[in-house]
Write an enzyme that holds these catalytic residues in place. Sequence first.
Site, PDB file in Angstrom:
ATOM      1  N   SER A   1     -15.730   5.590  -8.782  1.00  0.00           N
ATOM      2  CA  SER A   1     -15.074   6.753  -8.172  1.00  0.00           C
ATOM      3  C   SER A   1     -16.119   7.763  -7.692  1.00  0.00           C
ATOM      4  O   SER A   1     -17.051   8.101  -8.421  1.00  0.00           O
ATOM      5  CB  SER A   1     -14.143   7.427  -9.185  1.00  0.00           C
TER       6      SER A   1
ATOM      7  N   SER B   1     -15.034  10.726  -6.773  1.00  0.00           N
ATOM      8  CA  SER B   1     -14.364  12.023  -6.935  1.00  0.00           C
ATOM      9  C   SER B   1     -15.200  13.036  -7.725  1.00  0.00           C
ATOM     10  O   SER B   1     -15.225  14.219  -7.342  1.00  0.00           O
ATOM     11  CB  SER B   1     -12.997  11.842  -7.597  1.00  0.00           C
TER      12      SER B   1
ATOM     13  N   THR C   1      -6.055   7.775 -10.406  1.00  0.00           N
ATOM     14  CA  THR C   1      -6.291   6.705  -9.454  1.00  0.00           C
ATOM     15  C   THR C   1      -5.803   5.406 -10.080  1.00  0.00           C
ATOM     16  O   THR C   1      -5.178   5.413 -11.150  1.00  0.00           O
ATOM     17  CB  THR C   1      -7.765   6.702  -8.997  1.00  0.00           C
TER      18      THR C   1
ATOM     19  N   LYS D   1      -1.129   5.988 -10.948  1.00  0.00           N
ATOM     20  CA  LYS D   1      -0.299   6.884 -10.117  1.00  0.00           C
ATOM     21  C   LYS D   1       1.198   6.678 -10.350  1.00  0.00           C
ATOM     22  O   LYS D   1       1.970   7.636 -10.314  1.00  0.00           O
ATOM     23  CB  LYS D   1      -0.612   6.658  -8.625  1.00  0.00           C
TER      24      LYS D   1
ATOM     25  N   ASN E   1      -0.756  11.649  -7.697  1.00  0.00           N
ATOM     26  CA  ASN E   1      -2.215  11.499  -7.826  1.00  0.00           C
ATOM     27  C   ASN E   1      -2.876  12.791  -8.308  1.00  0.00           C
ATOM     28  O   ASN E   1      -4.086  12.811  -8.534  1.00  0.00           O
ATOM     29  CB  ASN E   1      -2.842  11.056  -6.497  1.00  0.00           C
TER      30      ASN E   1
ATOM     31  N   ASP F   1      -1.924  12.221  -1.297  1.00  0.00           N
ATOM     32  CA  ASP F   1      -2.449  11.114  -0.484  1.00  0.00           C
ATOM     33  C   ASP F   1      -1.913  11.148   0.959  1.00  0.00           C
ATOM     34  O   ASP F   1      -2.651  10.864   1.903  1.00  0.00           O
ATOM     35  CB  ASP F   1      -2.092   9.765  -1.120  1.00  0.00           C
TER      36      ASP F   1
ATOM     37  N   TYR G   1     -12.430   2.676   2.150  1.00  0.00           N
ATOM     38  CA  TYR G   1     -13.660   3.313   2.631  1.00  0.00           C
ATOM     39  C   TYR G   1     -14.910   2.643   2.071  1.00  0.00           C
ATOM     40  O   TYR G   1     -16.027   3.032   2.405  1.00  0.00           O
ATOM     41  CB  TYR G   1     -13.664   4.823   2.293  1.00  0.00           C
TER      42      TYR G   1
ATOM     43  N   GLY H   1     -11.083   5.035   5.490  1.00  0.00           N
ATOM     44  CA  GLY H   1     -10.345   5.955   4.619  1.00  0.00           C
ATOM     45  C   GLY H   1     -11.143   7.099   4.025  1.00  0.00           C
ATOM     46  O   GLY H   1     -10.620   7.814   3.158  1.00  0.00           O
TER      47      GLY H   1
HETATM   48  P1  NAP Z   1      -1.388  -1.628  -4.803  1.00  0.00           P
HETATM   49  O1  NAP Z   1      -0.235  -0.793  -5.252  1.00  0.00           O
HETATM   50  O2  NAP Z   1      -2.039  -2.575  -5.753  1.00  0.00           O
HETATM   51  O3  NAP Z   1      -0.884  -2.460  -3.502  1.00  0.00           O
HETATM   52  C1  NAP Z   1      -1.703  -3.442  -2.927  1.00  0.00           C
HETATM   53  C2  NAP Z   1      -1.133  -3.899  -1.587  1.00  0.00           C
HETATM   54  O4  NAP Z   1      -2.119  -4.747  -0.973  1.00  0.00           O
HETATM   55  C3  NAP Z   1       0.141  -4.740  -1.690  1.00  0.00           C
HETATM   56  O5  NAP Z   1       0.952  -4.505  -0.571  1.00  0.00           O
HETATM   57  C4  NAP Z   1      -0.408  -6.193  -1.654  1.00  0.00           C
HETATM   58  O6  NAP Z   1       0.507  -7.111  -1.131  1.00  0.00           O
HETATM   59  C5  NAP Z   1      -1.537  -6.020  -0.653  1.00  0.00           C
HETATM   60  N1  NAP Z   1      -2.579  -7.037  -0.763  1.00  0.00           N
HETATM   61  C6  NAP Z   1      -3.438  -7.209  -1.796  1.00  0.00           C
HETATM   62  N2  NAP Z   1      -4.293  -8.222  -1.513  1.00  0.00           N
HETATM   63  C7  NAP Z   1      -3.958  -8.687  -0.286  1.00  0.00           C
HETATM   64  C8  NAP Z   1      -4.456  -9.741   0.549  1.00  0.00           C
HETATM   65  N3  NAP Z   1      -5.491 -10.493   0.164  1.00  0.00           N
HETATM   66  N4  NAP Z   1      -3.887  -9.919   1.763  1.00  0.00           N
HETATM   67  C9  NAP Z   1      -2.856  -9.140   2.160  1.00  0.00           C
HETATM   68  N5  NAP Z   1      -2.327  -8.139   1.411  1.00  0.00           N
HETATM   69  C10 NAP Z   1      -2.872  -7.923   0.202  1.00  0.00           C
HETATM   70  O7  NAP Z   1      -2.587  -0.716  -4.259  1.00  0.00           O
HETATM   71  P2  NAP Z   1      -2.471   0.751  -3.608  1.00  0.00           P
HETATM   72  O8  NAP Z   1      -2.639   1.783  -4.645  1.00  0.00           O
HETATM   73  O9  NAP Z   1      -1.261   0.748  -2.735  1.00  0.00           O
HETATM   74  O10 NAP Z   1      -3.819   0.805  -2.713  1.00  0.00           O
HETATM   75  C11 NAP Z   1      -3.947   0.011  -1.533  1.00  0.00           C
HETATM   76  C12 NAP Z   1      -5.272   0.321  -0.854  1.00  0.00           C
HETATM   77  O11 NAP Z   1      -5.312   1.679  -0.406  1.00  0.00           O
HETATM   78  C13 NAP Z   1      -6.477   0.122  -1.768  1.00  0.00           C
HETATM   79  O12 NAP Z   1      -7.462  -0.553  -1.041  1.00  0.00           O
HETATM   80  C14 NAP Z   1      -6.920   1.537  -2.079  1.00  0.00           C
HETATM   81  O13 NAP Z   1      -8.318   1.607  -2.298  1.00  0.00           O
HETATM   82  C15 NAP Z   1      -6.543   2.265  -0.794  1.00  0.00           C
HETATM   83  N6  NAP Z   1      -6.349   3.729  -1.006  1.00  0.00           N
HETATM   84  C16 NAP Z   1      -7.217   4.585  -0.397  1.00  0.00           C
HETATM   85  C17 NAP Z   1      -7.075   5.957  -0.560  1.00  0.00           C
HETATM   86  C18 NAP Z   1      -8.036   6.895   0.108  1.00  0.00           C
HETATM   87  O14 NAP Z   1      -8.104   8.075  -0.305  1.00  0.00           O
HETATM   88  N7  NAP Z   1      -8.751   6.487   1.131  1.00  0.00           N
HETATM   89  C19 NAP Z   1      -6.028   6.470  -1.350  1.00  0.00           C
HETATM   90  C20 NAP Z   1      -5.140   5.559  -1.937  1.00  0.00           C
HETATM   91  C21 NAP Z   1      -5.321   4.177  -1.751  1.00  0.00           C
HETATM   92  P3  NAP Z   1       1.521  -7.952  -2.073  1.00  0.00           P
HETATM   93  O15 NAP Z   1       2.771  -7.110  -2.206  1.00  0.00           O
HETATM   94  O16 NAP Z   1       1.720  -9.200  -1.317  1.00  0.00           O
HETATM   95  O17 NAP Z   1       0.817  -8.161  -3.399  1.00  0.00           O
END
Ligand code: NAP
Length: 306
Positions: A32, A34, A85, A89, A109, A124, A248, A269
């Site tokens: 992280s 943060s 994180t 969440k 968050n 977010d 990111y 991101g």
């Molecule tokens: P999450 O709840 O675990 O959801 C993961 C998602 O990714 C699900 O829709 C999953 O699909 C899909 N997925 C995982 N592996 C995959 C693959 N190989 N091919 C296609 N789809 C795949 O995670 P989350 O909290 O939503 O976070 C998602 C992303 O957003 C992460 O990379 C996180 O780092 C990023 N994020 C960034 C910020 C920022 O501030 N920039 C903030 C929040 C999150 P299924 O339903 O098929 O499993």
Amino acid sequence: MSADPIHTLADLDTWSFPGTALAVLGHPIKHSVSPPMHNAALAEMAKRDARFATWKYFRFDIAPDDLPVALGKLHACNFYGINLTVPHKIIAFEHVTIDADARPIGAVNTLRRTPTGWHGYNTDGYGLATGIREDLGMELAGAEVILIGAGGAARGAAVECGAQKCKMIWLVNRTAETRDQLYRMLVETAWASNGPTVQILDLKDLPKILPKDPIVINATSAGLKLSDPLPIDLIALPRPAGVYDMIYNPLETPLLAQARSLGIPTANGLGMLVHQGARALQIWSGAAVPVDAMRAAVHSAMKAHA
Ligand code: NAP
């Protein structure tokens, strides 16, 4: 002990910090950025207001099952603000009071101390909309959005797209079941009749009417590793106006590399990370937050991790 140690639940049994303590909880938490981002902002804020010289942001590795106990102990130890994180969440949602804007998202968050517990926010969506505005030069208002993913981040993104009055949301996800759950949550719970049109986009069976000049948002974790498959093949779709990837690290995912090779504007991101953090710090401090100092701290922390 290093300058920025990773704390654990056990540390709270003997915790002693005379100032205002903030923390991020995650599992894992090692990567992280943060803590350096928030501590850089607090150092800058302390130059204008001495109150912030005693504020400090810590990091804790907390296993999901330990989150309720950790929240109680952090409250007893007088912590003032918490960021959550992965994977906390959604778990935290059951253990705190919820701000009205975060209710339809089902995930928080940012927590602010109250006399009896914690009040939860979700910053977010604000971070995403601001990142898209600043780094892609585009607005969600009036846009057709192809949203890839159905996890917590996608849920927050979809609700923000609604709040910003985007025209249409096309939902794509690897697993149809979770995509359909998100669809139902949006049309039956979050918006009823009062939101943008939501459509499911099945990549194996493309509909006759396709999105026009869409903004593509990757809210999946596909791309965290450079060997990951593309979450969507941009060649199969109408040319997007821009592609925003919430990831990111790496700075350029395979999806962003494909978009760049096609001449499509892209952004990662980092802007979302900075702006969700800035909004959280503003909720805790009630003061103006130095976004540029936060962005600079994230860039140096990313270089140090590379
Ligand atoms: P999450 O709840 O675990 O959801 C993961 C998602 O990714 C699900 O829709 C999953 O699909 C899909 N997925 C995982 N592996 C995959 C693959 N190989 N091919 C296609 N789809 C795949 O995670 P989350 O909290 O939503 O976070 C998602 C992303 O957003 C992460 O990379 C996180 O780092 C990023 N994020 C960034 C910020 C920022 O501030 N920039 C903030 C929040 C999150 P299924 O339903 O098929 O499993």
